[in-house]
Design a protein around this motif. Structure first.
Motif, PDB file in Angstrom:
ATOM      1  N   ALA A  40       0.839  -1.208   0.000  1.00 39.32           N
ATOM      2  CA  ALA A  40       0.000   0.000   0.000  1.00 39.32           C
ATOM      3  C   ALA A  40       0.872   1.256   0.000  1.00 39.32           C
ATOM      4  CB  ALA A  40      -0.920   0.005   1.212  1.00 39.32           C
ATOM      5  N   GLY A  41       1.948   1.236   0.783  1.00 33.80           N
ATOM      6  CA  GLY A  41       2.842   2.390   0.825  1.00 33.80           C
ATOM      7  C   GLY A  41       3.539   2.652  -0.498  1.00 33.80           C
ATOM      8  N   LEU A  42       3.792   1.595  -1.258  1.00 33.93           N
ATOM      9  CA  LEU A  42       4.402   1.769  -2.577  1.00 33.93           C
ATOM     10  C   LEU A  42       3.380   2.139  -3.641  1.00 33.93           C
ATOM     11  CD1 LEU A  42       6.871  -1.243  -2.538  1.00 33.93           C
ATOM     12  CD2 LEU A  42       7.455   1.183  -2.394  1.00 33.93           C
ATOM     13  N   TYR A  43       2.154   1.692  -3.483  1.00 39.36           N
ATOM     14  CA  TYR A  43       1.109   1.929  -4.483  1.00 39.36           C
ATOM     15  C   TYR A  43       0.507   3.331  -4.378  1.00 39.36           C
ATOM     16  CZ  TYR A  43      -3.575   1.696  -6.490  1.00 39.36           C
ATOM     17  OH  TYR A  43      -4.720   1.966  -7.182  1.00 39.36           O
ATOM     18  N   LEU A  44       0.298   3.805  -3.175  1.00 36.74           N
ATOM     19  CA  LEU A  44      -0.386   5.087  -2.969  1.00 36.74           C
ATOM     20  C   LEU A  44       0.246   6.262  -3.721  1.00 36.74           C
ATOM     21  CD1 LEU A  44      -1.362   5.086   0.803  1.00 36.74           C
ATOM     22  CD2 LEU A  44      -2.890   5.213  -1.142  1.00 36.74           C
ATOM     23  N   PRO A  45       1.542   6.471  -3.632  1.00 36.92           N
ATOM     24  CA  PRO A  45       2.084   7.700  -4.224  1.00 36.92           C
ATOM     25  C   PRO A  45       2.417   7.601  -5.707  1.00 36.92           C
ATOM     26  CG  PRO A  45       3.842   6.572  -3.128  1.00 36.92           C
ATOM     27  CD  PRO A  45       2.578   5.787  -2.859  1.00 36.92           C
ATOM     28  N   PHE A  46       2.170   6.465  -6.345  1.00 41.92           N
ATOM     29  CA  PHE A  46       2.636   6.292  -7.725  1.00 41.92           C
ATOM     30  C   PHE A  46       2.092   7.367  -8.665  1.00 41.92           C
ATOM     31  CE2 PHE A  46       2.471   4.453 -11.973  1.00 41.92           C
ATOM     32  CZ  PHE A  46       3.813   4.187 -12.147  1.00 41.92           C
ATOM     33  N   SER A  47       0.800   7.512  -8.749  1.00 42.22           N
ATOM     34  CA  SER A  47       0.223   8.509  -9.664  1.00 42.22           C
ATOM     35  C   SER A  47       0.537   9.927  -9.197  1.00 42.22           C
ATOM     36  CB  SER A  47      -1.285   8.313  -9.784  1.00 42.22           C
ATOM     37  OG  SER A  47      -1.897   8.473  -8.526  1.00 42.22           O
ATOM     38  N   LEU A  48       0.661  10.105  -7.896  1.00 45.70           N
ATOM     39  CA  LEU A  48       0.997  11.432  -7.377  1.00 45.70           C
ATOM     40  C   LEU A  48       2.410  11.830  -7.782  1.00 45.70           C
ATOM     41  CD1 LEU A  48      -0.458  11.045  -3.788  1.00 45.70           C
ATOM     42  CD2 LEU A  48      -1.556  12.007  -5.810  1.00 45.70           C
ATOM     43  N   LEU A  49       3.333  10.877  -7.776  1.00 44.11           N
ATOM     44  CA  LEU A  49       4.701  11.176  -8.193  1.00 44.11           C
ATOM     45  C   LEU A  49       4.766  11.513  -9.682  1.00 44.11           C
ATOM     46  CD1 LEU A  49       6.613   8.469  -6.163  1.00 44.11           C
ATOM     47  CD2 LEU A  49       6.715  10.934  -5.839  1.00 44.11           C
ATOM     48  N   VAL A  50       3.949  10.872 -10.477  1.00 47.32           N
ATOM     49  CA  VAL A  50       3.913  11.182 -11.908  1.00 47.32           C
ATOM     50  C   VAL A  50       3.430  12.606 -12.122  1.00 47.32           C
ATOM     51  CG1 VAL A  50       2.774  10.621 -14.090  1.00 47.32           C
ATOM     52  CG2 VAL A  50       3.626   8.792 -12.633  1.00 47.32           C
ATOM     53  N   THR A  51       2.353  12.984 -11.464  1.00 47.48           N
ATOM     54  CA  THR A  51       1.831  14.341 -11.659  1.00 47.48           C
ATOM     55  C   THR A  51       2.749  15.399 -11.045  1.00 47.48           C
ATOM     56  OG1 THR A  51       0.447  14.167  -9.688  1.00 47.48           O
ATOM     57  CG2 THR A  51      -0.565  13.578 -11.798  1.00 47.48           C
ATOM     58  N   LEU A  52       3.394  15.088  -9.933  1.00 49.37           N
ATOM     59  CA  LEU A  52       4.358  16.037  -9.367  1.00 49.37           C
ATOM     60  C   LEU A  52       5.542  16.225 -10.303  1.00 49.37           C
ATOM     61  CD1 LEU A  52       4.462  15.112  -5.584  1.00 49.37           C
ATOM     62  CD2 LEU A  52       3.851  17.320  -6.556  1.00 49.37           C
ATOM     63  N   GLY A  53       6.004  15.140 -10.896  1.00 47.58           N
ATOM     64  CA  GLY A  53       7.098  15.245 -11.859  1.00 47.58           C
ATOM     65  C   GLY A  53       6.722  16.099 -13.050  1.00 47.58           C
ATOM     66  N   GLN A  54       5.505  15.953 -13.524  1.00 44.21           N
ATOM     67  CA  GLN A  54       5.049  16.766 -14.648  1.00 44.21           C
ATOM     68  C   GLN A  54       4.935  18.229 -14.258  1.00 44.21           C
ATOM     69  OE1 GLN A  54       1.456  14.728 -15.613  1.00 44.21           O
ATOM     70  NE2 GLN A  54       2.464  13.284 -16.989  1.00 44.21           N
ATOM     71  N   ASP A  55       4.549  18.506 -13.028  1.00 46.46           N
ATOM     72  CA  ASP A  55       4.456  19.900 -12.581  1.00 46.46           C
ATOM     73  C   ASP A  55       5.827  20.529 -12.380  1.00 46.46           C
ATOM     74  OD1 ASP A  55       1.742  19.821 -12.633  1.00 46.46           O
ATOM     75  OD2 ASP A  55       1.491  19.621 -10.461  1.00 46.46           O
ATOM     76  N   TYR A  56       6.802  19.747 -11.940  1.00 46.88           N
ATOM     77  CA  TYR A  56       8.123  20.291 -11.643  1.00 46.88           C
ATOM     78  C   TYR A  56       9.002  20.445 -12.876  1.00 46.88           C
ATOM     79  CZ  TYR A  56       7.171  19.612  -6.681  1.00 46.88           C
ATOM     80  OH  TYR A  56       6.642  19.672  -5.425  1.00 46.88           O
ATOM     81  N   LEU A  57       8.689  19.716 -13.961  1.00 42.79           N
ATOM     82  CA  LEU A  57       9.489  19.854 -15.174  1.00 42.79           C
ATOM     83  C   LEU A  57       9.228  21.206 -15.821  1.00 42.79           C
ATOM     84  CD1 LEU A  57       9.108  16.366 -16.844  1.00 42.79           C
ATOM     85  CD2 LEU A  57      11.174  17.356 -15.919  1.00 42.79           C
TER      86      LEU A  57
END
Length: 86
Positions: free
Chosen positions: A47-64
């Motif tokens: 669960a700890g590995l699954y929860l942030p997956f999509s959030l990390l993708v969108t954060l990466g897109q915002d930070y680029l």
């Protein structure tokens, strides 16, 4: 989907941080806890590995930077033109 719901309520960065903490603690539980309780810690780790997956993708897109792709395209075009020249 759960990560997105939690992010809407508490924010993406906070959810990513807490899921990282959950993953570290749960992984330690997988290593050190014997018996059937091990399965609980395996579930918490997943669960700890699954929860942030999509959030990390969108954060990466915002930070680029927003113009990163066009500059790469321009360099590729220049290389193509120079390689076709006699």
């Amino acid at each position: 989907m759960l990560g997105g719901s939690l992010a809407n309520r508490w924010g993406r960065v906070r959810v990513v941080r807490w899921s990282s903490v959950l993953t570290v603690v749960a992984t330690a539980g997988v290593v050190y806890v014997p018996g059937p309780a091990l399965y609980l810690f395996v579930a918490l780790t997943s669960a700890g590995l699954y929860l942030p997956f999509s959030l990390l993708v969108t954060l990466g897109q915002d930070y680029l930077p927003t113009r990163a792709r066009p500059s790469t395209t321009r360099r590729t075009r220049r290389r193509r033109r120079s390689s076709t020249a006699p």
